[in-house]
Design a protein around this motif. Structure first.
Motif, PDB file in Angstrom:
ATOM      1  N   ASN A   8       0.845  -1.176   0.000  1.00 10.04           N
ATOM      2  CA  ASN A   8       0.000   0.000   0.000  1.00 10.04           C
ATOM      3  C   ASN A   8       0.889   1.237   0.000  1.00 10.04           C
ATOM      4  O   ASN A   8       2.063   1.122   0.361  1.00 10.04           O
ATOM      5  N   ALA A  11       4.945   5.127   3.779  1.00  7.35           N
ATOM      6  CA  ALA A  11       6.075   6.046   3.586  1.00  7.35           C
ATOM      7  C   ALA A  11       6.984   5.577   2.451  1.00  7.35           C
ATOM      8  O   ALA A  11       7.421   6.375   1.605  1.00  7.35           O
ATOM      9  N   MET A  12       7.272   4.285   2.415  1.00 10.68           N
ATOM     10  CA  MET A  12       8.127   3.758   1.349  1.00 10.68           C
ATOM     11  C   MET A  12       7.322   3.511   0.083  1.00 10.68           C
ATOM     12  O   MET A  12       7.738   3.882  -1.021  1.00 10.68           O
ATOM     13  N   SER A  35      -6.016   4.042   6.024  1.00 17.28           N
ATOM     14  CA  SER A  35      -6.148   5.193   6.914  1.00 17.28           C
ATOM     15  C   SER A  35      -6.173   6.506   6.129  1.00 17.28           C
ATOM     16  O   SER A  35      -5.855   6.545   4.934  1.00 17.28           O
ATOM     17  N   THR A  38      -2.739   7.242   4.597  1.00 17.40           N
ATOM     18  CA  THR A  38      -2.457   6.556   3.334  1.00 17.40           C
ATOM     19  C   THR A  38      -3.199   7.267   2.186  1.00 17.40           C
ATOM     20  O   THR A  38      -2.627   7.506   1.121  1.00 17.40           O
TER      21      THR A  38
HETATM   22  N1  LIG Z   1      10.351   3.383   5.522  1.00 15.43           N
HETATM   23  C1  LIG Z   1      11.580   3.026   5.192  1.00 15.43           C
HETATM   24  O1  LIG Z   1      12.529   3.802   5.341  1.00 15.43           O
HETATM   25  C2  LIG Z   1      11.842   1.657   4.590  1.00 15.43           C
HETATM   26  C3  LIG Z   1      13.156   1.351   4.169  1.00 15.43           C
HETATM   27  C4  LIG Z   1      13.414   0.134   3.569  1.00 15.43           C
HETATM   28  C5  LIG Z   1      12.398  -0.790   3.411  1.00 15.43           C
HETATM   29  N2  LIG Z   1      11.138  -0.487   3.825  1.00 15.43           N
HETATM   30  C6  LIG Z   1      10.104  -1.537   3.679  1.00 15.43           C
HETATM   31  O2  LIG Z   1       8.893  -1.029   3.175  1.00 15.43           O
HETATM   32  C7  LIG Z   1       7.805  -1.731   3.759  1.00 15.43           C
HETATM   33  C8  LIG Z   1       6.783  -0.737   4.254  1.00 15.43           C
HETATM   34  O3  LIG Z   1       7.401   0.256   5.033  1.00 15.43           O
HETATM   35  P1  LIG Z   1       6.806   1.722   5.154  1.00 15.43           P
HETATM   36  O4  LIG Z   1       7.855   2.573   5.756  1.00 15.43           O
HETATM   37  O5  LIG Z   1       6.180   2.156   3.877  1.00 15.43           O
HETATM   38  O6  LIG Z   1       5.660   1.472   6.248  1.00 15.43           O
HETATM   39  P2  LIG Z   1       4.474   2.443   6.631  1.00 15.43           P
HETATM   40  O7  LIG Z   1       4.786   3.877   6.346  1.00 15.43           O
HETATM   41  O8  LIG Z   1       4.061   2.071   7.997  1.00 15.43           O
HETATM   42  O9  LIG Z   1       3.319   2.051   5.602  1.00 15.43           O
HETATM   43  C9  LIG Z   1       2.757   0.804   5.555  1.00 15.43           C
HETATM   44  C10 LIG Z   1       1.598   0.821   4.552  1.00 15.43           C
HETATM   45  O10 LIG Z   1       1.017  -0.480   4.589  1.00 15.43           O
HETATM   46  C11 LIG Z   1      -0.319  -0.366   5.083  1.00 15.43           C
HETATM   47  N3  LIG Z   1      -0.597  -1.401   6.073  1.00 15.43           N
HETATM   48  C12 LIG Z   1      -0.533  -1.329   7.436  1.00 15.43           C
HETATM   49  N4  LIG Z   1      -0.891  -2.503   7.978  1.00 15.43           N
HETATM   50  C13 LIG Z   1      -1.199  -3.313   6.945  1.00 15.43           C
HETATM   51  C14 LIG Z   1      -1.661  -4.649   6.854  1.00 15.43           C
HETATM   52  N5  LIG Z   1      -1.855  -5.391   7.948  1.00 15.43           N
HETATM   53  N6  LIG Z   1      -1.896  -5.154   5.617  1.00 15.43           N
HETATM   54  C15 LIG Z   1      -1.690  -4.426   4.505  1.00 15.43           C
HETATM   55  N7  LIG Z   1      -1.257  -3.145   4.528  1.00 15.43           N
HETATM   56  C16 LIG Z   1      -1.012  -2.612   5.730  1.00 15.43           C
HETATM   57  C17 LIG Z   1      -0.456   1.010   5.695  1.00 15.43           C
HETATM   58  O11 LIG Z   1      -1.787   1.443   5.505  1.00 15.43           O
HETATM   59  P3  LIG Z   1      -2.659   2.115   6.670  1.00 15.43           P
HETATM   60  O12 LIG Z   1      -1.717   2.914   7.507  1.00 15.43           O
HETATM   61  O13 LIG Z   1      -3.600   2.921   5.872  1.00 15.43           O
HETATM   62  O14 LIG Z   1      -3.265   0.973   7.395  1.00 15.43           O
HETATM   63  C18 LIG Z   1       0.529   1.834   4.893  1.00 15.43           C
HETATM   64  O15 LIG Z   1      -0.067   2.335   3.722  1.00 15.43           O
HETATM   65  C19 LIG Z   1       8.370  -2.647   4.850  1.00 15.43           C
HETATM   66  O16 LIG Z   1       8.409  -3.988   4.409  1.00 15.43           O
HETATM   67  C20 LIG Z   1       9.759  -2.102   5.058  1.00 15.43           C
HETATM   68  O17 LIG Z   1      10.658  -3.081   5.461  1.00 15.43           O
HETATM   69  C21 LIG Z   1      10.827   0.721   4.411  1.00 15.43           C
END
Ligand SMILES: NC(=O)c1ccc[n+]([C@@H]2O[C@H](COP(=O)([O-])OP(=O)(O)OC[C@H]3O[C@@H](n4cnc5c(N)ncnc54)[C@H](OP(=O)(O)O)[C@@H]3O)[C@@H](O)[C@H]2O)c1
Length: 280
Positions: A8, A11-12, A35, A38
């Motif tokens: 979805n 942040a990433m 949310s 998002t």
């Molecule tokens: N952020 C970084 O710097 C970074 C760096 C490297 C890799 N990553 C990888 O990217 C992935 C996501 O990270 P992120 O930083 O984007 O996280 P995030 O900002 O917390 O976003 C997560 C997204 O997934 C959704 N989500 C939450 N719970 C969920 C569930 N149970 N099922 C399906 N979707 C769900 C959230 O939607 P709602 O909030 O609307 O529920 C949101 O849109 C991870 O696997 C992480 O390891 C992130």
């Protein structure tokens, strides 16, 4: 140009989606159950909205899953249930064994599976972020990001390699922050935190401050890192290495998980109190 879906736009995910848009592709998201944050990200970057995952699966030929690691398998199963028949890339921080299992289920359902992992911060500037890909169809996903700030790197035809790389990389970065948190928690409980800071500072004047900021700064993401530590523990076990480091790191991040919704970065004292309370 392809029609791609992002599951979805967190942040990433939103940065990855923005890169695919910048390369000229149509990028969709499914709003049901998501949310306000998002939605705000998706709208700010002009992603195309559909309501349900089923609609997303019907419209898109490529799907990118970038969500909390603990949800990766559930999302893949929902995509199978929704009848998707294109190419699906899991870009989450999951163990290679988990990627293989997800891939087997998707492949059995006639879906082309690409293993992926992302290293670096959200991809907003050149040179910051690598999207590693592995599997026979890795090139199809890499093509989505041609000429953008998301550097897509195919590292072979084998499912599990992209995930393995992320696991060993994050073992050092996030694993070390968990260790540092536990060290400072132990120093506080034993009444030697100031003495430890002084000893650190004698070796490098900036290091004590950096280590405090590292521990305070991780709190907002601890809820997500907890699941990632379990994936790393499973990865180490499968590689014949002791998994216990990362089982302990999981415990550390679980104790800090409630800072997810904190408005401000907590003071170190609050973090150390939470670490201690979690052990009682
Ligand atoms: N952020 C970084 O710097 C970074 C760096 C490297 C890799 N990553 C990888 O990217 C992935 C996501 O990270 P992120 O930083 O984007 O996280 P995030 O900002 O917390 O976003 C997560 C997204 O997934 C959704 N989500 C939450 N719970 C969920 C569930 N149970 N099922 C399906 N979707 C769900 C959230 O939607 P709602 O909030 O609307 O529920 C949101 O849109 C991870 O696997 C992480 O390891 C992130």
């Amino acid at each position: 140009m392809s029609k791609a879906g992002i599951i979805n736009p967190g942040a990433m995910g939103i940065s990855i989606a923005a890169s695919a848009r910048a390369a000229g592709h149509e990028v969709y998201w499914a709003s049901a159950g998501r949310s306000a944050d998002t939605r705000q990200r998706a709208e700010a970057h002009s992603l195309l909205e559909v309501e349900s995952l089923t609609e997303l699966c019907a419209i898109c030929e490529l799907l990118l899953c970038v969500c909390p690691p603990h949800a990766a398998a559930t999302v893949a199963d929902a995509v199978i249930k929704a009848g998707f028949s294109g190419c699906y890339c899991d870009g989450n921080a999951i163990a290679p064994g988990q990627a293989l299992q997800i891939g087997e289920r998707l492949t059995a359902a006639g879906i082309d599976f690409v293993d992926g992992s992302i290293i670096g911060p959200p991809a907003w500037k050149e040179g910051s972020t690598r999207f590693y890909l592995s599997g026979p169809s890795a090139g199809q996903i890499a093509d989505l990001f041609a000429g953008t700030v998301t550097e897509a790197i195919a590292i072979g035809g084998e499912i599990g390699k992209a995930s393995a790389l992320k696991m060993v990389f994050a073992a050092q970065t996030k694993g070390f922050t968990a260790l540092l948190s536990a060290i400072q928690g132990a120093a506080e409980a034993l009444g030697v935190r100031d003495d430890l800071d002084r000893e650190w500072a004698r070796r490098d004047p900036d290091v004590a401050k950096q280590r405090v900021n590292q521990v305070r700064g991780v709190t907002g993401k601890a809820w997500r890192f907890a699941g990632e530590m379990q994936e790393i523990a499973a990865t180490f076990e499968s590689a014949g290495m002791p998994p216990g480091f990362f089982e302990a790191a999981h415990d550390v991040y679980q104790r800090l998980a409630h800072f997810k919704d904190a408005d401000e970065t907590p003071e170190l004292e609050e973090v150390l109190a939470a670490l201690k309370a979690g052990g009682n």
